[in-house]
Design a protein around this motif. Structure first.
Motif, PDB file in Angstrom:
ATOM      1  N   SER A  82       0.844  -1.194   0.000  1.00 25.34           N
ATOM      2  CA  SER A  82       0.000   0.000   0.000  1.00 25.34           C
ATOM      3  C   SER A  82       0.878   1.242   0.000  1.00 25.34           C
ATOM      4  CB  SER A  82      -0.927  -0.002   1.213  1.00 25.34           C
ATOM      5  OG  SER A  82      -0.179   0.136   2.410  1.00 25.34           O
ATOM      6  N   ARG A  83       0.313   2.350   0.451  1.00 34.42           N
ATOM      7  CA  ARG A  83       1.041   3.616   0.401  1.00 34.42           C
ATOM      8  C   ARG A  83       2.331   3.612   1.218  1.00 34.42           C
ATOM      9  NH1 ARG A  83      -4.138   7.629   1.440  1.00 34.42           N
ATOM     10  NH2 ARG A  83      -5.350   7.003  -0.408  1.00 34.42           N
ATOM     11  N   ARG A  84       2.408   2.749   2.218  1.00 33.58           N
ATOM     12  CA  ARG A  84       3.595   2.712   3.069  1.00 33.58           C
ATOM     13  C   ARG A  84       4.722   1.879   2.465  1.00 33.58           C
ATOM     14  NH1 ARG A  84       1.248   2.057   9.265  1.00 33.58           N
ATOM     15  NH2 ARG A  84      -0.266   3.766   9.169  1.00 33.58           N
ATOM     16  N   GLY A  85       4.439   1.193   1.390  1.00 30.12           N
ATOM     17  CA  GLY A  85       5.449   0.350   0.769  1.00 30.12           C
ATOM     18  C   GLY A  85       6.351   1.127  -0.164  1.00 30.12           C
ATOM     19  N   THR A  86       7.309   0.430  -0.735  1.00 34.28           N
ATOM     20  CA  THR A  86       8.209   1.055  -1.706  1.00 34.28           C
ATOM     21  C   THR A  86       7.489   1.216  -3.038  1.00 34.28           C
ATOM     22  OG1 THR A  86       9.072  -1.065  -2.494  1.00 34.28           O
ATOM     23  CG2 THR A  86      10.184  -0.061  -0.596  1.00 34.28           C
ATOM     24  N   LYS A  87       7.985   2.118  -3.844  1.00 38.53           N
ATOM     25  CA  LYS A  87       7.396   2.309  -5.170  1.00 38.53           C
ATOM     26  C   LYS A  87       7.452   1.013  -5.972  1.00 38.53           C
ATOM     27  CE  LYS A  87       8.407   7.245  -5.570  1.00 38.53           C
ATOM     28  NZ  LYS A  87       9.148   8.297  -6.329  1.00 38.53           N
ATOM     29  N   ARG A  88       8.535   0.265  -5.803  1.00 36.09           N
ATOM     30  CA  ARG A  88       8.683  -1.007  -6.523  1.00 36.09           C
ATOM     31  C   ARG A  88       7.557  -1.968  -6.165  1.00 36.09           C
ATOM     32  NH1 ARG A  88      12.913  -5.047  -4.105  1.00 36.09           N
ATOM     33  NH2 ARG A  88      11.227  -5.028  -2.579  1.00 36.09           N
ATOM     34  N   ASP A  89       7.277  -2.128  -4.872  1.00 36.41           N
ATOM     35  CA  ASP A  89       6.278  -3.100  -4.445  1.00 36.41           C
ATOM     36  C   ASP A  89       4.864  -2.649  -4.791  1.00 36.41           C
ATOM     37  OD1 ASP A  89       8.280  -4.699  -3.525  1.00 36.41           O
ATOM     38  OD2 ASP A  89       7.996  -4.241  -1.407  1.00 36.41           O
ATOM     39  N   ILE A  90       4.599  -1.365  -4.650  1.00 40.69           N
ATOM     40  CA  ILE A  90       3.278  -0.842  -5.009  1.00 40.69           C
ATOM     41  C   ILE A  90       3.033  -1.020  -6.504  1.00 40.69           C
ATOM     42  CG2 ILE A  90       1.878   1.245  -5.171  1.00 40.69           C
ATOM     43  CD1 ILE A  90       3.274   2.201  -2.598  1.00 40.69           C
ATOM     44  N   ARG A  91       4.037  -0.731  -7.300  1.00 41.09           N
ATOM     45  CA  ARG A  91       3.918  -0.893  -8.757  1.00 41.09           C
ATOM     46  C   ARG A  91       3.733  -2.366  -9.122  1.00 41.09           C
ATOM     47  NH1 ARG A  91       7.897   1.956  -9.860  1.00 41.09           N
ATOM     48  NH2 ARG A  91       9.484   0.336  -9.992  1.00 41.09           N
ATOM     49  N   TRP A  92       4.452  -3.236  -8.422  1.00 35.22           N
ATOM     50  CA  TRP A  92       4.316  -4.666  -8.695  1.00 35.22           C
ATOM     51  C   TRP A  92       2.888  -5.129  -8.412  1.00 35.22           C
ATOM     52  CZ3 TRP A  92       2.742  -9.128  -6.484  1.00 35.22           C
ATOM     53  CH2 TRP A  92       3.078 -10.310  -7.166  1.00 35.22           C
ATOM     54  N   MET A  93       2.327  -4.688  -7.278  1.00 31.86           N
ATOM     55  CA  MET A  93       0.974  -5.090  -6.920  1.00 31.86           C
ATOM     56  C   MET A  93      -0.042  -4.530  -7.913  1.00 31.86           C
ATOM     57  SD  MET A  93      -1.137  -6.807  -5.155  1.00 31.86           S
ATOM     58  CE  MET A  93      -0.162  -7.436  -3.774  1.00 31.86           C
ATOM     59  N   ASP A 140      -9.946  -6.196  -8.132  1.00 32.92           N
ATOM     60  CA  ASP A 140     -10.287  -4.896  -7.559  1.00 32.92           C
ATOM     61  C   ASP A 140      -9.638  -4.838  -6.184  1.00 32.92           C
ATOM     62  OD1 ASP A 140     -11.420  -2.653  -6.362  1.00 32.92           O
ATOM     63  OD2 ASP A 140     -13.379  -2.963  -7.265  1.00 32.92           O
ATOM     64  N   TYR A 141      -8.430  -4.296  -6.130  1.00 27.69           N
ATOM     65  CA  TYR A 141      -7.620  -4.351  -4.908  1.00 27.69           C
ATOM     66  C   TYR A 141      -8.299  -3.615  -3.759  1.00 27.69           C
ATOM     67  CZ  TYR A 141      -3.445  -4.308  -1.964  1.00 27.69           C
ATOM     68  OH  TYR A 141      -2.563  -4.492  -0.933  1.00 27.69           O
ATOM     69  N   ARG A 142      -8.880  -2.452  -4.038  1.00 25.76           N
ATOM     70  CA  ARG A 142      -9.524  -1.675  -2.973  1.00 25.76           C
ATOM     71  C   ARG A 142     -10.688  -2.454  -2.365  1.00 25.76           C
ATOM     72  NH1 ARG A 142     -11.056   4.477  -4.151  1.00 25.76           N
ATOM     73  NH2 ARG A 142      -8.781   4.481  -4.322  1.00 25.76           N
ATOM     74  N   TYR A 143     -11.465  -3.081  -3.221  1.00 26.88           N
ATOM     75  CA  TYR A 143     -12.594  -3.872  -2.738  1.00 26.88           C
ATOM     76  C   TYR A 143     -12.120  -5.054  -1.885  1.00 26.88           C
ATOM     77  CZ  TYR A 143     -16.593  -7.062  -2.853  1.00 26.88           C
ATOM     78  OH  TYR A 143     -17.601  -7.927  -2.507  1.00 26.88           O
ATOM     79  N   LYS A 144     -11.069  -5.744  -2.343  1.00 26.56           N
ATOM     80  CA  LYS A 144     -10.542  -6.875  -1.579  1.00 26.56           C
ATOM     81  C   LYS A 144      -9.991  -6.428  -0.236  1.00 26.56           C
ATOM     82  CE  LYS A 144     -10.045 -10.657  -2.849  1.00 26.56           C
ATOM     83  NZ  LYS A 144     -10.845 -11.894  -2.826  1.00 26.56           N
ATOM     84  N   MET A 145      -9.405  -5.225  -0.180  1.00 23.32           N
ATOM     85  CA  MET A 145      -8.894  -4.710   1.086  1.00 23.32           C
ATOM     86  C   MET A 145     -10.035  -4.379   2.045  1.00 23.32           C
ATOM     87  SD  MET A 145      -5.674  -4.884   1.178  1.00 23.32           S
ATOM     88  CE  MET A 145      -6.066  -6.452   0.376  1.00 23.32           C
ATOM     89  N   GLN A 146     -11.120  -3.875   1.525  1.00 26.78           N
ATOM     90  CA  GLN A 146     -12.279  -3.586   2.369  1.00 26.78           C
ATOM     91  C   GLN A 146     -12.826  -4.869   2.979  1.00 26.78           C
ATOM     92  OE1 GLN A 146     -14.847  -1.546  -0.385  1.00 26.78           O
ATOM     93  NE2 GLN A 146     -13.936   0.464  -0.003  1.00 26.78           N
ATOM     94  N   LEU A 147     -12.927  -5.919   2.173  1.00 24.65           N
ATOM     95  CA  LEU A 147     -13.386  -7.203   2.679  1.00 24.65           C
ATOM     96  C   LEU A 147     -12.428  -7.760   3.724  1.00 24.65           C
ATOM     97  CD1 LEU A 147     -14.568  -8.991  -0.595  1.00 24.65           C
ATOM     98  CD2 LEU A 147     -16.014  -8.022   1.208  1.00 24.65           C
ATOM     99  N   LEU A 148     -11.131  -7.649   3.440  1.00 26.33           N
ATOM    100  CA  LEU A 148     -10.134  -8.175   4.366  1.00 26.33           C
ATOM    101  C   LEU A 148     -10.202  -7.450   5.707  1.00 26.33           C
ATOM    102  CD1 LEU A 148      -7.747 -10.037   4.902  1.00 26.33           C
ATOM    103  CD2 LEU A 148      -6.235  -8.304   3.874  1.00 26.33           C
ATOM    104  N   GLN A 149     -10.347  -6.139   5.677  1.00 31.57           N
ATOM    105  CA  GLN A 149     -10.451  -5.380   6.924  1.00 31.57           C
ATOM    106  C   GLN A 149     -11.660  -5.822   7.738  1.00 31.57           C
ATOM    107  OE1 GLN A 149      -8.363  -3.317   8.318  1.00 31.57           O
ATOM    108  NE2 GLN A 149      -6.897  -3.364   6.616  1.00 31.57           N
ATOM    109  N   ARG A 150     -12.786  -6.073   7.086  1.00 31.46           N
ATOM    110  CA  ARG A 150     -13.975  -6.544   7.801  1.00 31.46           C
ATOM    111  C   ARG A 150     -13.715  -7.881   8.464  1.00 31.46           C
ATOM    112  NH1 ARG A 150     -18.226  -5.637   2.879  1.00 31.46           N
ATOM    113  NH2 ARG A 150     -17.905  -3.390   2.588  1.00 31.46           N
TER     114      ARG A 150
END
Length: 219
Positions: free
Chosen positions: A183-194, A204-214
């Motif tokens: 996420s935003r706290r990661g390196t540019k390399r890792d964020i770009r890779w994801m 849909d990464y944002r949607y999957k993160m919302q589900l994971l947080q729940r």
């Protein structure tokens, strides 16, 4: 993406029956001969035999001196090994040096100790090699599948218990670190890779993160 295999994660995943995670997310798998013959052979006769079978089937390439000479990369590998062997144990150093020398983009390793290969590569102290631990491979599997959080959790505990029976790692802690990494706290390399991974897999990464947080809040 190709990958260089370290000792412990290979033993852990094969003993847990989850070696398919390696073949699911990487194109070509490489292992230095030292890791197979000097480390895995001594740690697990069963996994040693399985890796030999994978080699015969062409699923894992075992790299030895003859192989490196054939590629004209023996000196490059030896120079890489000399540069980093002071940082890691010799098996880890061979796995990382192999990735650096052959331009292999990823290293799978469960060595999460301070200053180990996972932490060192996360900080990009050695360029162009992306590390993945077993829980990060499970995280990719969770993103790339239906919302099966219970399966994700159970597989984590299964592998974790086999890998670290005396001091298992906290699921919440490791997954929180993984989320932060990509996420935003990661390196540019890792964020770009994801971002590329999600694009290729239509996730849909944002949607999957919302589900994971729940799910995490409910546990």
């Amino acid at each position: 993406m190709d990958v260089s295999l370290d000792t412990d994660i290979t033993v852990h995943l094969y003993n847990a029956g989850k070696e398919d995670l390696l073949f699911r997310y990487f194109n070509k798998l490489y292992m230095h001969e030292f890791i197979l013959e000097r480390e895995i052979r001594n740690k697990s006769a069963c996994v040693y035999k399985k890796i030999q079978e994978e080699q015969k089937a062409g699923r894992i390439t075992i790299v030895n001196t003859k192989y490196l000479i054939g590629l004209g990369m023996k000196k490059v590998f030896e120079d890489q090994l000399a540069d980093i062997k002071i940082l890691f144990d010799f098996g880890e150093a061979n796995a990382v040096a192999l990735a650096c020398a052959l331009g292999i983009a990823a290293l799978v390793t469960d060595d999460t100790k301070d200053y180990g290969p996972h932490e060192t590569l996360l900080k990009e102290c050695i360029e162009d090699v992306i590390p993945f631990a077993f829980y990060e491979l499970l995280y990719l599997d969770y993103l790339d599948s239906d919302d099966d959080f219970d399966g994700f959790l159970n597989e984590y505990h299964h592998i974790n218990q086999i890998a670290y029976p005396d001091r298992p790692m906290s699921f919440h802690n490791r997954i929180a670190r993984t989320v932060q990494r990509f996420s935003r706290r990661g390196t540019k390399r890792d964020i770009r890779w994801m971002e590329n991974f999600c694009r290729e897999k239509n996730i849909d990464y944002r949607y999957k993160m919302q589900l994971l947080q729940r799910h995490l809040k409910g546990k």
